[in-house]
Design an enzyme around this catalytic site. Structure first.
Site, PDB file in Angstrom:
ATOM      1  N   HIS A   1       0.901  -1.027   0.027  1.00  0.00           N
ATOM      2  CA  HIS A   1      -0.056  -0.054  -0.141  1.00  0.00           C
ATOM      3  C   HIS A   1       0.891   1.224  -0.096  1.00  0.00           C
ATOM      4  O   HIS A   1       1.635   1.409   0.654  1.00  0.00           O
ATOM      5  CB  HIS A   1      -0.974  -0.023   1.179  1.00  0.00           C
ATOM      6  CG  HIS A   1      -1.908  -1.033   1.053  1.00  0.00           C
ATOM      7  ND1 HIS A   1      -2.330  -1.504   2.338  1.00  0.00           N
ATOM      8  CD2 HIS A   1      -2.619  -1.440   0.167  1.00  0.00           C
ATOM      9  CE1 HIS A   1      -3.456  -2.568   1.822  1.00  0.00           C
ATOM     10  NE2 HIS A   1      -3.524  -2.433   0.330  1.00  0.00           N
ATOM     11  N   ALA A   2       0.715   1.952  -1.111  1.00  0.00           N
ATOM     12  CA  ALA A   2       1.768   3.125  -1.343  1.00  0.00           C
ATOM     13  C   ALA A   2       2.135   4.116  -0.387  1.00  0.00           C
ATOM     14  O   ALA A   2       3.279   4.280  -0.139  1.00  0.00           O
ATOM     15  CB  ALA A   2       1.290   3.986  -2.558  1.00  0.00           C
ATOM     16  N   ARG A   3       1.292   4.418   0.791  1.00  0.00           N
ATOM     17  CA  ARG A   3       1.281   5.641   1.607  1.00  0.00           C
ATOM     18  C   ARG A   3       1.924   5.131   2.967  1.00  0.00           C
ATOM     19  O   ARG A   3       2.448   5.731   3.810  1.00  0.00           O
ATOM     20  CB  ARG A   3      -0.042   6.171   1.954  1.00  0.00           C
ATOM     21  CG  ARG A   3      -0.908   5.433   2.355  1.00  0.00           C
ATOM     22  CD  ARG A   3      -2.539   6.032   2.469  1.00  0.00           C
ATOM     23  NE  ARG A   3      -3.260   5.029   2.448  1.00  0.00           N
ATOM     24  CZ  ARG A   3      -4.520   4.958   1.618  1.00  0.00           C
ATOM     25  NH1 ARG A   3      -4.671   6.130   0.818  1.00  0.00           N
ATOM     26  NH2 ARG A   3      -5.598   4.204   1.826  1.00  0.00           N
TER      27      ARG A   3
ATOM     28  N   ARG B   1      -3.073   4.881  -1.816  1.00  0.00           N
ATOM     29  CA  ARG B   1      -2.938   3.584  -1.518  1.00  0.00           C
ATOM     30  C   ARG B   1      -2.908   2.544  -2.460  1.00  0.00           C
ATOM     31  O   ARG B   1      -1.932   1.630  -2.258  1.00  0.00           O
ATOM     32  CB  ARG B   1      -4.299   3.218  -0.459  1.00  0.00           C
ATOM     33  CG  ARG B   1      -4.607   1.910  -0.164  1.00  0.00           C
ATOM     34  CD  ARG B   1      -5.912   1.402   0.625  1.00  0.00           C
ATOM     35  NE  ARG B   1      -6.290   0.402   0.697  1.00  0.00           N
ATOM     36  CZ  ARG B   1      -6.035  -0.622   1.664  1.00  0.00           C
ATOM     37  NH1 ARG B   1      -5.582  -0.189   2.641  1.00  0.00           N
ATOM     38  NH2 ARG B   1      -6.392  -1.812   1.634  1.00  0.00           N
TER      39      ARG B   1
ATOM     40  N   ARG C   1      -5.902  -7.169  -2.287  1.00  0.00           N
ATOM     41  CA  ARG C   1      -7.045  -7.896  -2.453  1.00  0.00           C
ATOM     42  C   ARG C   1      -7.379  -8.565  -3.763  1.00  0.00           C
ATOM     43  O   ARG C   1      -8.328  -9.067  -4.263  1.00  0.00           O
ATOM     44  CB  ARG C   1      -8.422  -6.714  -2.253  1.00  0.00           C
ATOM     45  CG  ARG C   1      -8.319  -5.960  -1.056  1.00  0.00           C
ATOM     46  CD  ARG C   1      -8.757  -6.824   0.151  1.00  0.00           C
ATOM     47  NE  ARG C   1      -8.952  -6.372   1.412  1.00  0.00           N
ATOM     48  CZ  ARG C   1      -7.730  -6.082   2.085  1.00  0.00           C
ATOM     49  NH1 ARG C   1      -6.770  -6.273   1.693  1.00  0.00           N
ATOM     50  NH2 ARG C   1      -8.181  -5.299   3.356  1.00  0.00           N
TER      51      ARG C   1
ATOM     52  N   TYR D   1     -10.256  -8.778  11.659  1.00  0.00           N
ATOM     53  CA  TYR D   1     -11.677  -8.721  10.731  1.00  0.00           C
ATOM     54  C   TYR D   1     -11.253  -9.532   9.635  1.00  0.00           C
ATOM     55  O   TYR D   1     -10.197 -10.201   9.387  1.00  0.00           O
ATOM     56  CB  TYR D   1     -11.845  -7.272  10.334  1.00  0.00           C
ATOM     57  CG  TYR D   1     -10.453  -6.451  10.090  1.00  0.00           C
ATOM     58  CD1 TYR D   1      -9.865  -6.786   8.826  1.00  0.00           C
ATOM     59  CD2 TYR D   1      -9.932  -5.667  11.076  1.00  0.00           C
ATOM     60  CE1 TYR D   1      -8.822  -5.981   8.593  1.00  0.00           C
ATOM     61  CE2 TYR D   1      -8.897  -4.945  10.611  1.00  0.00           C
ATOM     62  CZ  TYR D   1      -8.191  -5.079   9.464  1.00  0.00           C
ATOM     63  OH  TYR D   1      -7.183  -4.225   9.226  1.00  0.00           O
TER      64      TYR D   1
ATOM     65  N   GLU E   1       1.553  -5.355  10.623  1.00  0.00           N
ATOM     66  CA  GLU E   1       0.877  -4.024  10.558  1.00  0.00           C
ATOM     67  C   GLU E   1       1.969  -3.189  11.549  1.00  0.00           C
ATOM     68  O   GLU E   1       2.029  -3.307  12.767  1.00  0.00           O
ATOM     69  CB  GLU E   1      -0.396  -4.019  11.286  1.00  0.00           C
ATOM     70  CG  GLU E   1      -1.269  -4.238  10.283  1.00  0.00           C
ATOM     71  CD  GLU E   1      -1.969  -3.355   9.143  1.00  0.00           C
ATOM     72  OE1 GLU E   1      -1.399  -2.224   9.512  1.00  0.00           O
ATOM     73  OE2 GLU E   1      -2.610  -3.556   8.364  1.00  0.00           O
TER      74      GLU E   1
END
Length: 500
Positions: free
Chosen positions: A217-219, A305, A323, A437, A460
């Site tokens: 995810h880019a950011r 993102r 995804r 989740y 994360e």
């Protein structure tokens, strides 16, 4: 990192009965015979002609006290395409503190839709001012200065080339190709000490290998350079409650990988523990996987993102590469809406990045561990940062075989304990569907289930939310120290458990 499923309604039919006239800042488009409406900030943030600014964007904290209130806030965030800076929104919790980025054009609409009794406060009064205050891409004169700033992709490639040139046991590798035609570069290395004995003992031509990457995810900048104060480690799969909306990310993953590769390479032969780890396995470290998106986040949109692949709607570009993998594709935890941050793409592996990396991984017969570094899931409890160890899979009806489950549990617990030992950060571990989740089409699921890489994780990285995505560069080194300790402990466990 993971966002709730959003059914792709025709964009002109936003819920909450908001019409274009009653919804300030909404833009209406004609496309392929249809009329579509979407908030103006979504269109602006897809702009690729000039840098996007976030002047006047506020991060608001909304306090909810019941399941119904949390559900209501979740729906507002979804329908207005707002950024959820904390999450997921747990609608089953008795109370929640929810941080949301709100553009100035939607501020009055957002607050008017909230139940009037809900407490609302301003956490960050101006996102652009925060970005400006922490922007730092200046490469220092000394080696250690590299980890006191976040860097462009070009700087990161130069950094890797320098390592490969100065250390004979390091080589550059190209693991994937992006939509815009860029190479996804990393380094591969292993020690020479004990290699002959290893080969003789195990009767193989190759040592077991590990592949770690950041920047899907880019950011999430800190992954490629270091790591913020804590993170969540997810063993293959992700779950979320029904109203997980949008999570945004900080400067995390790119920082982590470069910090890690620098310490492993430069301390080989000097530090006994690092030397043993580098001798034991073959390391492949890739700081930035989503190269196109990462560059776009530096040059155009700091909050970008997804990748940069065009979609059917011209004003909503990009696929969420996490995804787009071909395992449980298109199920809970992904979106078929091209404007969603969690858009899964039109088909599995429709993103060139995931397709090419999956082919590279499938060709590496010696892989035993895979880590996908992410950032800022904001899973904080009682003010503490957490590394949450989670197990396969992204859907709650799946679990790995018992031996894998037990080994992944033990590996996670050892890593979290090691990470905590560095700066005293608190951690937790448990199955993903119970801890976070649902999500579908993720890389760790595919790598574990389809390529048979047993020790597959997603990590994360994050802070407690004070800076959100814009983590100050001075946190890079202490965060990197924690992550390196955890990774070394993980590799030591794998060597011990698998008798390598």
């Amino acid at each position: 990192m993971f966002v709730r499923t959003i059914t792709f309604l025709t964009l002109g039919a936003l819920c909450l009965a908001l019409s274009a006239s009653a919804f300030p800042g909404q833009q209406v488009f004609r496309h392929k015979g249809g009329i579509h409406s979407v908030p103006a900030h979504v269109v602006a943030e897809n702009e690729n002609e000039k840098p996007i600014r976030f002047d006047g964007h506020r991060v608001l904290t909304v306090m909810t006290g019941s399941e119904e209130e949390a559900d209501h806030v979740a729906k507002i965030v979804e329908e207005l395409y707002l950024d959820l800076w904390t999450g997921p929104i747990d609608i089953s919790a008795s109370s929640s503190s929810i941080d949301i980025r709100v553009p100035p054009a939607l501020l009055s609409v957002f607050t008017s839709l909230l139940p009037p009794h809900l407490p609302v406060s301003v956490k960050i009064p101006d996102v652009q001012k925060l970005i400006d205050s922490t922007s730092n891409f200046i490469l220092g004169k000394h080696e250690d200065d590299f980890f006191k700033a976040y860097h462009t992709y070009e700087d990161i490639v130069v950094f890797m080339k320098k390592l490969a040139k100065e250390y004979t046991f390091v080589e550059l590798v190209n693991v994937a190709k992006t939509y815009e035609g860029r190479d996804v570069i990393g380094i591969k290395f292993t020690g020479v000490n004990g290699t002959d004995a290893y080969m003789k003992k195990n009767g193989v031509e190759l040592k077991k290998g590990v592949l770690f990457h950041g920047g899907q995810h880019a950011r999430e900048w800190i992954g490629p350079v270091s790591h913020p104060s804590t993170f969540v480690i997810a063993l293959t799969a992700f779950h979320h409650p029904p109203h997980l909306i949008r999570l945004r990310y900080i400067l995390i993953e790119q920082a982590t990988l470069t910090y890690m590769m620098h310490n492993l390479v430069t301390n080989y032969g000097k530090d006994d523990r690092i030397t043993r780890a580098v001798d034991a396995v073959e390391w492949t470290l890739v700081p930035v996987f989503n190269v196109d998106g990462y560059i776009f986040s530096h040059t155009r949109n700091r909050m970008w993102r997804k990748n940069r692949q065009p979609n059917t709607l011209p004003f909503c570009s990009g696929t969420d590469t996490n995804r787009n993998w071909d395992y449980s594709f298109g199920k809970e935890g992904a979106s078929n809406n091209p404007c969603s941050e969690a858009y899964h793409g039109h088909d599995p592996f429709s993103a060139p990045e995931t397709k090419s990396l999956s082919e590279y991984i499938a060709a590496q017969e010696n892989l035993i561990s895979y880590i996908d570094f992410h950032a800022f899931s904001q899973l904080c409890e009682s003010g503490f940062l957490i590394w949450v160890g989670m197990f396969p899979f992204g859907q709650c009806d799946e679990l790995p075989p018992k031996r894998d489950f037990d080994d992944l549990t033990e590996a996670s617990q050892r890593a979290t304990k090691a990470l905590r030992s560095v700066h005293g950060t608190s951690f937790a571990s448990g199955p993903i569907c119970e801890t976070i989740y649902e999500a579908s089409g993720s890389g760790v699921d595919w790598v574990y289930a389809r390529s048979g890489v047993k020790y597959s994780f997603a990590v994360e990285l994050r802070d407690k939310g004070e800076y959100g995505f814009v983590l100050p560069p001075e946190q890079i080194i202490p965060s990197g120290e924690e992550v390196l300790e955890a990774v070394l402990t993980l590799v030591e466990y794998i060597v011990e458990r698998e008798e390598l």
